[in-house]
Design an enzyme around this catalytic site. Structure first.
Site, PDB file in Angstrom:
ATOM      1  N   ARG A  34       0.824  -1.214   0.000  1.00 17.17           N
ATOM      2  CA  ARG A  34       0.000   0.000   0.000  1.00 17.17           C
ATOM      3  C   ARG A  34       0.857   1.263   0.000  1.00 17.17           C
ATOM      4  O   ARG A  34       0.434   2.287  -0.529  1.00 17.17           O
ATOM      5  CB  ARG A  34      -0.934  -0.015   1.211  1.00 17.17           C
ATOM      6  N   LYS A 199     -13.886 -12.009   6.857  1.00 19.59           N
ATOM      7  CA  LYS A 199     -14.982 -11.088   7.175  1.00 19.59           C
ATOM      8  C   LYS A 199     -16.246 -11.492   6.445  1.00 19.59           C
ATOM      9  O   LYS A 199     -16.663 -10.864   5.475  1.00 19.59           O
ATOM     10  CB  LYS A 199     -14.583  -9.668   6.777  1.00 19.59           C
ATOM     11  N   GLY A 357      -6.885  -6.373   1.298  1.00 15.61           N
ATOM     12  CA  GLY A 357      -5.577  -6.137   1.905  1.00 15.61           C
ATOM     13  C   GLY A 357      -4.824  -7.432   2.134  1.00 15.61           C
ATOM     14  O   GLY A 357      -3.653  -7.558   1.763  1.00 15.61           O
ATOM     15  N   GLY A 381     -12.629  -3.914   1.186  1.00 14.82           N
ATOM     16  CA  GLY A 381     -13.999  -3.450   1.383  1.00 14.82           C
ATOM     17  C   GLY A 381     -14.418  -2.451   0.325  1.00 14.82           C
ATOM     18  O   GLY A 381     -15.546  -2.487  -0.178  1.00 14.82           O
TER      19      GLY A 381
HETATM   20  P1  ADP Z   1      -8.978  -9.439   2.656  1.00 12.58           P
HETATM   21  O1  ADP Z   1      -8.172  -8.519   3.545  1.00 12.58           O
HETATM   22  O2  ADP Z   1      -8.198  -9.951   1.496  1.00 12.58           O
HETATM   23  O3  ADP Z   1     -10.278  -8.819   2.262  1.00 12.58           O
HETATM   24  P2  ADP Z   1     -10.033 -10.790   4.964  1.00 12.58           P
HETATM   25  O4  ADP Z   1      -9.509  -9.704   5.827  1.00 12.58           O
HETATM   26  O5  ADP Z   1     -11.483 -10.953   4.830  1.00 12.58           O
HETATM   27  O6  ADP Z   1      -9.355 -10.731   3.516  1.00 12.58           O
HETATM   28  O7  ADP Z   1      -9.525 -12.202   5.485  1.00 12.58           O
HETATM   29  C1  ADP Z   1      -8.160 -12.516   5.630  1.00 12.58           C
HETATM   30  C2  ADP Z   1      -7.977 -13.445   6.787  1.00 12.58           C
HETATM   31  O8  ADP Z   1      -8.830 -14.569   6.666  1.00 12.58           O
HETATM   32  C3  ADP Z   1      -6.580 -13.997   6.899  1.00 12.58           C
HETATM   33  O9  ADP Z   1      -5.966 -13.455   8.029  1.00 12.58           O
HETATM   34  C4  ADP Z   1      -6.796 -15.504   7.026  1.00 12.58           C
HETATM   35  O10 ADP Z   1      -5.998 -16.092   8.050  1.00 12.58           O
HETATM   36  C5  ADP Z   1      -8.263 -15.601   7.409  1.00 12.58           C
HETATM   37  N1  ADP Z   1      -8.890 -16.881   7.048  1.00 12.58           N
HETATM   38  C6  ADP Z   1      -8.960 -17.449   5.849  1.00 12.58           C
HETATM   39  N2  ADP Z   1      -9.587 -18.654   5.926  1.00 12.58           N
HETATM   40  C7  ADP Z   1      -9.926 -18.828   7.208  1.00 12.58           C
HETATM   41  C8  ADP Z   1     -10.580 -19.882   7.922  1.00 12.58           C
HETATM   42  N3  ADP Z   1     -11.004 -20.969   7.306  1.00 12.58           N
HETATM   43  N4  ADP Z   1     -10.753 -19.701   9.252  1.00 12.58           N
HETATM   44  C9  ADP Z   1     -10.317 -18.605   9.866  1.00 12.58           C
HETATM   45  N5  ADP Z   1      -9.694 -17.583   9.254  1.00 12.58           N
HETATM   46  C10 ADP Z   1      -9.500 -17.697   7.938  1.00 12.58           C
HETATM   47 MG    MG Z   2      -8.274  -8.078   5.670  1.00  9.86          MG
END
Ligand code: ADP
Ligand code: MG
Length: 400
Positions: A34, A199, A357, A381
């Site tokens: 970023r 999320k 992110g 988001g």
């Molecule tokens: P992004 O930032 O790409 O939008 P999120 O913040 O929604 O993604 O999610 C990222 C997190 O999701 C990572 O820290 C990862 O460890 C967690 N994650 C992925 N799969 C699982 C799972 N099955 N159970 C718990 N956490 C998970």
């Molecule tokens: Mg995230």
């Protein structure tokens, strides 16, 4: 939307709302994507003789200073990337910021401390936000919005401040919006969407809109378990949002009606314990069918059969939007699902957009060449809400 080329910045104090919300391990930045993404905008302003006042949020402090969320490491890294000193103010609108901005020479750069150390930044109260925006406005003559990861937030520095100063969009926001437009207008088909991450409720909303556009939706990560539970399967102690099950069932029905292919994991990696992300001690997960998760275990990555299935579903794609890791990629035993999806994107001839992110960080941390992807968005988001068809406060504020 005006761009920075439309602003006369020489000798002026230019407030750049950036998104320097980088992942940290203590005070070590584990992924600087970023910072690198917004650096060209700052460099351009420097070159044109602006006095550049950079501001950002980091994490979710509670409206007061909290050292673990200090932006000090980001100031150092930004300086390294720009190849010049970046001053750091230890507050946002206080004495330190005032003095640092006053001391700026033409072409100088200062980074202010975390905007969210001030309750006014994220306040739901319009007057409280406006008051903080006024304080920020006193530090600058012009405003450049370039914090794409925060444009879906109605926050003082994102939404209220641009109304108080002549403003323009920075290059990063212009690029991000250009790519997202491509995903909403004419897309090359099949259009495949991969959703994962943690999320769940944040991400379910986008499915509603994507059901009208995508040809295929692949689900992984933590959100998969809400879908598996909706299908009546035991999900053990996996991430689960029970209250979302009715919504999920509606999506599945709608997908069927529209002929959108909805793909869920067929197998998953499970364990009785969440892995230790610090020591990365071996987690020794077990592979189970996704309809046979033991009641005392949690699903932490997609399994080998799902990796192959998803790679096959991505092979012929014309366009791919991917948001959210397939598993807890921070631990090597649970990184293979995310790796497989990243590799499948690289192997396809599709226009590929990675948003989020953690997803963007995962791609780099797992050793992929970020330039091999069509676009790696700095906003999770924000890109999801754009694709949902929502009006984003930070973009709307730059339009006027
Ligand atoms: P992004 O930032 O790409 O939008 P999120 O913040 O929604 O993604 O999610 C990222 C997190 O999701 C990572 O820290 C990862 O460890 C967690 N994650 C992925 N799969 C699982 C799972 N099955 N159970 C718990 N956490 C998970
Ligand atoms: Mg995230």
């Amino acid at each position: 939307m005006k761009t920075i080329e439309d602003l006369d910045v020489a000798g002026k104090r230019v407030f750049v709302r950036a998104d320097l919300n980088v992942p940290l391990d203590g005070s070590t930045i584990t992924d600087d994507g970023r910072i690198r993404a917004v650096a060209p905008t700052i460099a351009k302003l420097v070159e044109r003789g602006a006095k550049v006042v950079v501001a950002s949020h980091l994490g979710r402090p509670k409206g007061e200073p909290d050292p673990q969320y200090s932006l000090a490491p980001a100031a150092v890294r930004l300086g390294e990337i720009l190849g010049k000193d970046v001053a750091f103010a230890t507050d946002t609108v206080g004495e330190s910021a005032g003095a640092a901005v006053a001391a700026l020479a033409d072409g100088g750069v200062v980074l202010l401390e975390n905007l969210r150390f001030n309750a006014g930044e994220t306040s739901k109260d319009d007057a409280e936000r406006a008051a903080f925006a006024e304080q920020l406005a006193a530090l600058a003559d012009l405003y450049v919005g370039d914090g794409f990861g925060a444009v879906h937030r109605k926050h003082a520095s994102v939404f209220d401040l641009p109304a108080l100063l002549p403003h323009a969009a920075g290059d990063l926001i212009a690029t991000e919006v250009g790519v997202l437009k491509k995903l909403t207008d004419e897309v090359a088909r099949p259009y495949v969407v991969v959703l994962g991450g943690a999320k769940v409720s944040d991400k379910l909303g986008v499915i509603d809109n994507l059901l009208k556009k995508a040809d295929r939706i692949l689900i992984g990560g933590g959100m998969a378990y809400t879908f598996l539970a909706a299908k009546g399967h035991e999900v053990g102690i996996s991430l689960l949002q029970k209250d979302q099950i009715p919504t999920v069932l509606e999506y599945l029905a709608e997908a069927e009606k529209r002929g959108v292919e909805f793909v869920l994991p067929v197998d998953v990696l499970v364990s009785a314990e969440f892995p230790d992300l610090k020591t990365k001690a071996p987690a020794n997960p077990t592979v189970v069918a996704s309809d046979a998760i033991p009641a005392d275990q949690e699903g932490l990555d997609i399994g080998p059969a799902t990796r192959e299935l998803y790679a096959a579903k991505l092979a012929d794609a014309g366009t791919v939007f991917w948001n959210g890791p397939m598993g807890v990629f921070e631990h090597p035993d649970y990184a293979n699902g995310t790796k497989a999806v990243a590799q499948a994107l690289l192997d396809s001839d599709a226009f590929t957009v990675v948003g989020g992110g953690d997803s963007a960080a995962a791609v780099r941390i797992l050793g992929f060449d970020e330039n091999a992807f069509g676009h790696i968005s700095t906003g999770g988001g924000a890109s999801l809400e754009y694709l949902e068809g929502k009006t984003l406060p930070g973009l709307a504020a730059l339009e006027g």
